[in-house]
Design an enzyme around this catalytic site. Structure first.
Site, mmCIF file in Angstrom:
data_model
loop_
_atom_site.group_PDB
_atom_site.id
_atom_site.type_symbol
_atom_site.label_atom_id
_atom_site.label_comp_id
_atom_site.label_asym_id
_atom_site.label_seq_id
_atom_site.Cartn_x
_atom_site.Cartn_y
_atom_site.Cartn_z
ATOM 1 N N ASN A 132 -12.634 37.954 16.332
ATOM 2 C CA ASN A 132 -13.402 38.929 17.108
ATOM 3 C C ASN A 132 -14.871 38.519 17.272
ATOM 4 O OD1 ASN A 132 -11.472 41.765 15.897
ATOM 5 N ND2 ASN A 132 -11.260 40.672 17.818
ATOM 6 N N ASP B 88 -5.423 48.670 17.592
ATOM 7 C CA ASP B 88 -5.786 48.032 18.860
ATOM 8 C C ASP B 88 -5.847 49.043 20.005
ATOM 9 O OD1 ASP B 88 -6.518 45.860 20.398
ATOM 10 O OD2 ASP B 88 -4.463 45.284 20.862
HETATM 11 C C1 IPE Z 1 -6.505 42.480 16.656
HETATM 12 O O1 IPE Z 1 -6.780 42.919 17.932
HETATM 13 C C2 IPE Z 1 -7.704 42.693 15.765
HETATM 14 C C3 IPE Z 1 -8.009 44.069 15.449
HETATM 15 C C4 IPE Z 1 -7.329 45.131 15.793
HETATM 16 C C5 IPE Z 1 -9.192 44.250 14.653
HETATM 17 P P1 IPE Z 1 -7.326 41.960 19.085
HETATM 18 O O2 IPE Z 1 -7.524 42.821 20.253
HETATM 19 O O3 IPE Z 1 -8.476 41.179 18.590
HETATM 20 O O4 IPE Z 1 -6.088 40.960 19.271
HETATM 21 P P2 IPE Z 1 -5.635 40.118 20.538
HETATM 22 O O5 IPE Z 1 -6.844 39.346 21.004
HETATM 23 O O6 IPE Z 1 -5.160 41.095 21.545
HETATM 24 O O7 IPE Z 1 -4.515 39.245 20.044
HETATM 25 C C1 IPE Z 2 -9.354 47.049 18.567
HETATM 26 O O1 IPE Z 2 -9.600 47.436 19.868
HETATM 27 C C2 IPE Z 2 -10.589 47.032 17.713
HETATM 28 C C3 IPE Z 2 -11.140 45.688 17.485
HETATM 29 C C4 IPE Z 2 -10.569 44.560 17.788
HETATM 30 C C5 IPE Z 2 -12.444 45.632 16.850
HETATM 31 P P1 IPE Z 2 -10.003 46.387 20.988
HETATM 32 O O2 IPE Z 2 -11.481 46.284 21.018
HETATM 33 O O3 IPE Z 2 -9.286 45.095 20.805
HETATM 34 O O4 IPE Z 2 -9.489 47.150 22.257
HETATM 35 P P2 IPE Z 2 -8.768 46.516 23.518
HETATM 36 O O5 IPE Z 2 -7.575 45.752 23.005
HETATM 37 O O6 IPE Z 2 -9.776 45.642 24.191
HETATM 38 O O7 IPE Z 2 -8.374 47.713 24.321
HETATM 39 MG MG MG Z 3 -7.500 44.370 21.490
#
Ligand code: IPE
Ligand code: IPE
Ligand code: MG
Length: 236
Positions: free
Chosen positions: A60, A12
């Site tokens: 996502n 993340d």
């Molecule tokens: C979890 O991260 C999913 C991945 C790292 C692929 P998210 O960014 O989607 O999770 P939330 O929304 O903060 O819980």
């Molecule tokens: C994790 O990074 C990767 C995916 C969920 C695909 P994020 O895209 O959730 O990054 P933040 O949490 O918005 O910084």
């Molecule tokens: Mg995230």
């Protein structure tokens, strides 16, 4: 060193990493994918047998079309070109998640990488893509129900027996890492994390390099895992 056999990472913070540097979120995902390649090779060198990573959750899909599309293209590109080193290292790649609403080119890339690496034996990289932990349990329960309909005797069915109904029959997670500062599991591998040790770090995933990974391994070494029992070191 007591190395965890199965490490899982919730990768993340790609978006915030990019935004903080005035870049587009997609650049964070690209950088994150490079970090993943390096970490997969490093984890095996450290003695980790299985590395599971959360690359795209079923939730996502709630993001903008542009971002979802970028992530779909990125996985295709990576599986087709950048995974040479991982294959050479002898790592078997498996992909966990629902296949139902993925593009055909994405499905093809997944099939190809699994096929290309299927005889590798040095370690396993489990990429969770279009993945949800509750969905995995539901899909497993449906497969089990079919077996029961076909006469499977479940009188002595144990929790260990359910693993083979999950997407891949992988062992429980020993160490779960989440980068990016949030302290939640966001529907990751719920069944497999029942006794995992958790390690949270504020580091955004693109910056989570080998030395950051090693910090998590060192922390794990000092954790006292009890699995519901008692480990009274003093009285032994
Ligand atoms: C979890 O991260 C999913 C991945 C790292 C692929 P998210 O960014 O989607 O999770 P939330 O929304 O903060 O819980
Ligand atoms: C994790 O990074 C990767 C995916 C969920 C695909 P994020 O895209 O959730 O990054 P933040 O949490 O918005 O910084
Ligand atoms: Mg995230």
């Amino acid at each position: 060193m007591n190395v965890p056999k199965h490490v899982a990472i919730i990768m993340d913070g790609n978006g915030r990493w990019a935004t903080n540097q005035g870049k587009k979120r997609s650049e964070g995902h690209l950088e994150g994918s490079k970090t993943l390649e390096k970490l997969a090779l490093h984890a095996i060198d450290m003695g980790v047998e299985i590395l599971s990573v959360y690359a795209f959750s079923t939730d996502n899909f709630k993001r903008d079309f542009e971002e979802v599309n970028y992530l779909m293209n990125l996985i295709v590109k990576y599986f087709n070109t950048k995974f040479e080193k991982i294959n050479k290292k002898g790592i078997k790649v498996v992909v966990s998640g629902r296949k139902s609403n993925l593009r055909t080119d994405v499905l093809k890339a997944i099939e190809d990488i699994e096929e290309k690496t299927k005889n590798n034996t040095k370690g396993i990289l489990n990429i969770c893509f279009n993945y949800g932990g509750q969905e995995e349990i539901i899909d497993g329960a449906i497969k089990l129900a079919k077996d029961i309909n076909n006469g499977l005797d479940i009188t002595n069915f144990k929790r260990e027996d359910f693993y083979k109904y999950l997407y891949h029959d992988l062992p429980p997670i020993d160490l779960l890492i989440r980068t990016g500062g949030e302290q939640r599991v966001s529907n990751f591998m719920l069944y497999q994390m029942s006794y995992s040790e958790f390690y949270f770090t504020n580091t955004y995933f693109p910056d989570f390099d080998k030395s950051e990974f090693n910090k998590a391994l060192f922390m794990y070494e000092n954790r006292d895992r009890r699995f519901g029992g008692i480990v009274d070191k003093e009285s032994k």
